[in-house]
Design a protein around this motif. Structure first.
Motif, PDB file in Angstrom:
ATOM      1  N   ARG A  11       0.830  -1.212   0.000  1.00 52.92           N
ATOM      2  CA  ARG A  11       0.000   0.000   0.000  1.00 52.92           C
ATOM      3  C   ARG A  11       0.857   1.252   0.000  1.00 52.92           C
ATOM      4  O   ARG A  11       0.540   2.258  -0.648  1.00 52.92           O
ATOM      5  N   GLU A  12       1.959   1.206   0.750  1.00 57.44           N
ATOM      6  CA  GLU A  12       2.838   2.374   0.822  1.00 57.44           C
ATOM      7  C   GLU A  12       3.500   2.658  -0.524  1.00 57.44           C
ATOM      8  O   GLU A  12       3.642   3.811  -0.922  1.00 57.44           O
ATOM      9  N   GLU A  13       3.902   1.614  -1.243  1.00 56.51           N
ATOM     10  CA  GLU A  13       4.636   1.778  -2.499  1.00 56.51           C
ATOM     11  C   GLU A  13       3.715   2.003  -3.695  1.00 56.51           C
ATOM     12  O   GLU A  13       4.061   2.732  -4.625  1.00 56.51           O
ATOM     13  N   HIS A  14       2.535   1.379  -3.717  1.00 57.25           N
ATOM     14  CA  HIS A  14       1.665   1.447  -4.896  1.00 57.25           C
ATOM     15  C   HIS A  14       0.332   2.151  -4.636  1.00 57.25           C
ATOM     16  O   HIS A  14      -0.378   2.450  -5.599  1.00 57.25           O
ATOM     17  N   GLY A  15      -0.002   2.375  -3.371  1.00 56.59           N
ATOM     18  CA  GLY A  15      -1.235   3.089  -3.076  1.00 56.59           C
ATOM     19  C   GLY A  15      -2.446   2.401  -3.654  1.00 56.59           C
ATOM     20  O   GLY A  15      -2.608   1.185  -3.578  1.00 56.59           O
ATOM     21  N   THR A  16      -3.313   3.203  -4.276  1.00 56.83           N
ATOM     22  CA  THR A  16      -4.522   2.663  -4.909  1.00 56.83           C
ATOM     23  C   THR A  16      -4.438   2.803  -6.424  1.00 56.83           C
ATOM     24  O   THR A  16      -5.421   3.108  -7.103  1.00 56.83           O
ATOM     25  N   SER A  17      -3.218   2.627  -6.962  1.00 52.30           N
ATOM     26  CA  SER A  17      -3.025   2.741  -8.409  1.00 52.30           C
ATOM     27  C   SER A  17      -3.913   1.746  -9.143  1.00 52.30           C
ATOM     28  O   SER A  17      -3.986   0.567  -8.776  1.00 52.30           O
ATOM     29  N   ARG A  18      -4.556   2.211 -10.198  1.00 57.96           N
ATOM     30  CA  ARG A  18      -5.446   1.339 -10.966  1.00 57.96           C
ATOM     31  C   ARG A  18      -4.658   0.401 -11.878  1.00 57.96           C
ATOM     32  O   ARG A  18      -5.124  -0.684 -12.210  1.00 57.96           O
ATOM     33  N   LEU A  19      -3.429   0.823 -12.266  1.00 67.40           N
ATOM     34  CA  LEU A  19      -2.570  -0.022 -13.095  1.00 67.40           C
ATOM     35  C   LEU A  19      -1.129   0.235 -12.668  1.00 67.40           C
ATOM     36  O   LEU A  19      -0.541   1.247 -13.015  1.00 67.40           O
ATOM     37  N   CYS A  20      -0.576  -0.696 -11.894  1.00 64.63           N
ATOM     38  CA  CYS A  20       0.795  -0.541 -11.423  1.00 64.63           C
ATOM     39  C   CYS A  20       1.640  -1.693 -11.952  1.00 64.63           C
ATOM     40  O   CYS A  20       1.119  -2.690 -12.458  1.00 64.63           O
ATOM     41  N   ALA A  21       2.951  -1.534 -11.839  1.00 64.00           N
ATOM     42  CA  ALA A  21       3.886  -2.577 -12.258  1.00 64.00           C
ATOM     43  C   ALA A  21       4.775  -2.919 -11.069  1.00 64.00           C
ATOM     44  O   ALA A  21       5.294  -2.036 -10.397  1.00 64.00           O
ATOM     45  N   MET A  22       4.941  -4.220 -10.818  1.00 63.68           N
ATOM     46  CA  MET A  22       5.745  -4.699  -9.686  1.00 63.68           C
ATOM     47  C   MET A  22       6.735  -5.729 -10.205  1.00 63.68           C
ATOM     48  O   MET A  22       6.389  -6.603 -10.996  1.00 63.68           O
ATOM     49  N   LYS A  23       7.976  -5.608  -9.739  1.00 61.19           N
ATOM     50  CA  LYS A  23       9.005  -6.529 -10.229  1.00 61.19           C
ATOM     51  C   LYS A  23       9.996  -6.838  -9.116  1.00 61.19           C
ATOM     52  O   LYS A  23      10.446  -5.944  -8.390  1.00 61.19           O
ATOM     53  N   ASN A  24      10.324  -8.120  -8.970  1.00 62.17           N
ATOM     54  CA  ASN A  24      11.415  -8.573  -8.121  1.00 62.17           C
ATOM     55  C   ASN A  24      11.598 -10.060  -8.388  1.00 62.17           C
ATOM     56  O   ASN A  24      10.664 -10.849  -8.215  1.00 62.17           O
TER      57      ASN A  24
END
Length: 679
Positions: free
Chosen positions: A121-134
């Motif tokens: 939540r801290e990093e992406h909030g309520t973004s409707r379209l986010c990208a996450m990678k690891n």
């Protein structure tokens, strides 16, 4: 270690703490594009492209590094969190073994899940379209599935792969990981990422294909993941292409290299399936093969463990030995280079001394030849008129007196200079009779001046050479003695040319007079340019007033409007308001400004209609003034319509489309491109 396969483990839902419901706007569907793949497989490149095309990236991005200059495009906080998580499970990022099954059922997993929810939540909030990678997510998909469910986010997966030999080589260079161990780590990440996302929205991407054709990759992701990338347009193409440069791929392995005996069959099969899926789409027939690979890999882990550990110990010992040998070799090379540099420096100093001696001998010979030529000229002067001979003797006597009393009082020097000027005035009156002798004497003075300069340079070189020899070795005392002798000889040469300083001073005085004359000419030229510039502005203003006061009113009531507009353009473009070539560009720019002020030229429309001007990136106004008008090109959509109506023809499709779409003309400056760039 339990014999249960990791694929069977993934089928079970791990027991984790129940997370509070995520807060999000009603009616919004939150989607996260999760990029999965092995380390060094292009996950950063793919995530960076998604960020450029409109996906929201984490707030606290991991900074770029030497091994990843374009950035990692992943959350620094989540990366640190996952390293701590892996440590709590007795593993690490470069482990090829499966996760400990008991960890998912422990209280530690529940603690970490609560922390992961807060971090997401801290990093992406309520973004409707986010990208996450690891890359670590590949081995922790059951854990993250619970996190995404808790924050009410729907993950859609982009699985990118790269030739395992290239990945292993990159890890070996960056982290010192053995090539065979790197292949096992690649296999673990690829198999668990595929098994953990099966049956869910996902797309398979090849790293080379991403670099070669990113547009096709983006279209494939939109289709497979059922998402819309909001910035996927021609406007950002240059930005993406600049980001995805071929230099990102430091290791390149030929496709047939994967079939080498060094590569296990498990890895060859897994890589072959990933390649086919990326090229032709996912095939469910391959699921059985992949499940067997994963189970066989898990079952063989205890057998491989001792071998890998032993191999790791051997690799560490070899690395330590190589490091020691490298350090010793570097120290030896440094010492050898130091000795070689000292020897080269000494040899250079010796060669410099020898060269200085040879140059000194050449200069002495040149001075002797010049002295002989001067003696011959003196004899020729003695045969001239008796008065010239007397004046010459007086001149030589004056030079001797100047040399003898050079360090004397200023009063005597002024008197000698006055006498010298008087002699020069007398010699001027006899210039017609001695013109040939004076030209020869001038050549002699030039040669002597050059000789003086060379002697001074040789003296400076001799000083530098002597200093270098003294610093190099105390044993070179013989060379120092020779250097002292050279300095004495140079001093003698300096004394020989001092008698020419009087003549040199006269030459310098004449040079100062010539310089003053040039400055006067430059000032005069500057005044003429300023006057012409003022005349230019006056004529331009008069022309504009004439057009606005006399021609434009006629245009409004004239039936042959096209002809009148052409006459106005001809009047502006053929008016010779500049007479000097350096001011031509300034005049052209003022003509362009006048045409736009009168509404006779539309730069945006002109660039749109004339493809050659647009492709060359030329300034539309300057092109029309210098070439377009003479070629009969229209200056604006109104002129194009009027010309077509007068000729009864049909405008070309490009012109018709540009006229239909042309908005009201804003007053903007043309782009400074190519040879017609405005200054």
């Amino acid at each position: 270690m339990s014999g249960t396969s990791s694929s069977a483990r993934k089928a079970e839902k791990p027991k984790t703490a129940k997370a509070p419901a995520a807060r999000r706007p009603k009616g919004r569907k939150l989607v996260c594009a999760v990029v999965l793949g092995m380390h060094r497989s292009g996950t950063s490149a793919l995530t960076g492209m998604l960020g450029i095309l409109g996906c929201d990236l984490p707030k606290t991005l991991m900074p770029a590094s030497e091994s990843n200059e374009r950035g990692h495009h992943e959350s620094q906080k989540i990366n640190d969190f996952m390293n701590v998580l892996l440590t709590s499970a007795g593993t690490r990022w470069d482990d090829w073994l499966p996760m400990a099954e008991g960890w998912y059922d422990s209280g530690r997993a529940e603690d970490f899940q609560a922390k992961a929810i807060d971090l997401f939540r801290e990093e992406h909030g309520t973004s409707r379209l986010c990208a996450m990678k690891n890359p670590r997510i590949c081995r922790l998909l059951p854990f993250w599935d619970q996190v995404w469910s808790a924050v009410e986010v729907e993950p859609r997966f982009a699985l990118i792969h790269r030739n395992p030999m290239e990945v292993a080589a990159s890890l070996e260079k960056r982290n010192g990981i053995d090539l065979h161990l790197g292949l096992l780590i690649w296999l673990r990440h690829v198999l668990e990422a595929e098994a953990g996302t099966r049956g869910r929205p996902r797309s398979f991407v090849s790293y080379p294909e991403l670099l070669q054709n990113w547009k096709r990759t983006a279209e494939k992701l939109q289709s497979d993941l059922q998402i819309t990338l909001p910035r996927f347009s021609l406007g950002v193409a240059a930005e993406v292409e600049e980001f995805l440069t071929p230099t990102l791929r430091h290791f390149v392995e030929a496709p047939e290299g994967i079939d080498a005996p060094i590569v296990p069959a498990w890895i060859q099969d897994a890589f072959g399936i990933m390649e086919r899926w990326a090229a032709r789409g996912e095939d469910k027939k391959d699921y059985v093969r992949l499940d067997r690979l994963l189970k066989a890999f898990d079952d063989a882990a205890p057998t491989f463990l001792r071998i890998v550990q032993k191999n790791g110990e051997i690799s560490k010992a070899e690395a330590t030995a190589r490091e020691s040998l490298t350090k010793t070799a570097e120290e030896k090379a440094a010492l050898e280079k130091s000795v070689s540099d000292l020897q080269a420096k000494l040899a250079g100093l010796e060669r410099g001394m020898q060269e200085a001696g040879r140059r000194q001998s050449d200069l002495e010979s040149a001075c002797a030849a010049l002295q002989a030529e001067r003696t011959e000229l003196s004899r020729n002067l003695e045969t001239s008129h008796q008065e010239i001979a007397e004046l010459t003797r007086n001149f030589i006597t004056l030079e001797d007196r100047l040399e003898t009393f050079k360090s004397g009082a200023r009063e005597k020097e002024d008197a000698a200079q006055a006498h010298l000027k008087e002699l020069h005035a007398t010699l001027g009156r006899k210039e017609e009779e001695t013109e040939a002798q004076q030209r020869a004497l001038q050549r002699l003075r030039d040669q002597l001046s050059q000789t003086q300069s060379e002697l001074r340079q040789r003296a400076h070189e001799a000083d530098e050479t002597a200093n270098g020899l003294r610093r190099a070795d105390a044993s070179l005392s013989g060379l120092e003695t020779r250097n002292t002798e050279l300095e004495d000889e140079v001093g003698q040469q300096k004394a020989r040319v001092e008698d020419l300083l009087g003549e040199i001073s006269r030459i310098r005085e004449q040079g100062r007079l010539d310089q003053k004359q040039r400055f006067d000419e430059i000032a005069s030229l500057t005044r003429r340019i300023l006057e012409q510039d003022a005349e230019l502005e006056a004529r331009e203003s008069a022309l504009q007033q004439e057009i606005e006061g006399r021609l434009l009113p006629r245009l409004e009531n004239s039936e042959s409007l096209a002809l009148r507009l052409s006459e106005v353009l001809d009047a502006i473009l053929t008016t010779d308001i500049v007479v000097r070539r350096p001011l031509r560009r300034l005049a052209d720019k003022r003509k362009a400004k006048l045409l736009e002020a009168l509404g006779l030229f539309d730069p945006k429309w002109y660039r749109e209609v004339n493809t050659d001007v647009r492709e060359a990136g030329a300034d539309p106004a300057l092109h029309f003034i210098r070439y377009g008008h003479a070629e009969g090109r229209a200056a604006s959509p109104e002129m194009a319509r009027l010309k077509e109506s007068r000729s009864g023809g049909v405008p070309p499709p490009e012109a018709e489309r540009a006229v239909a779409l042309s908005p009201p003309r804003p007053k903007e400056s043309p782009a400074p491109l190519n040879s017609l760039q405005p200054t």
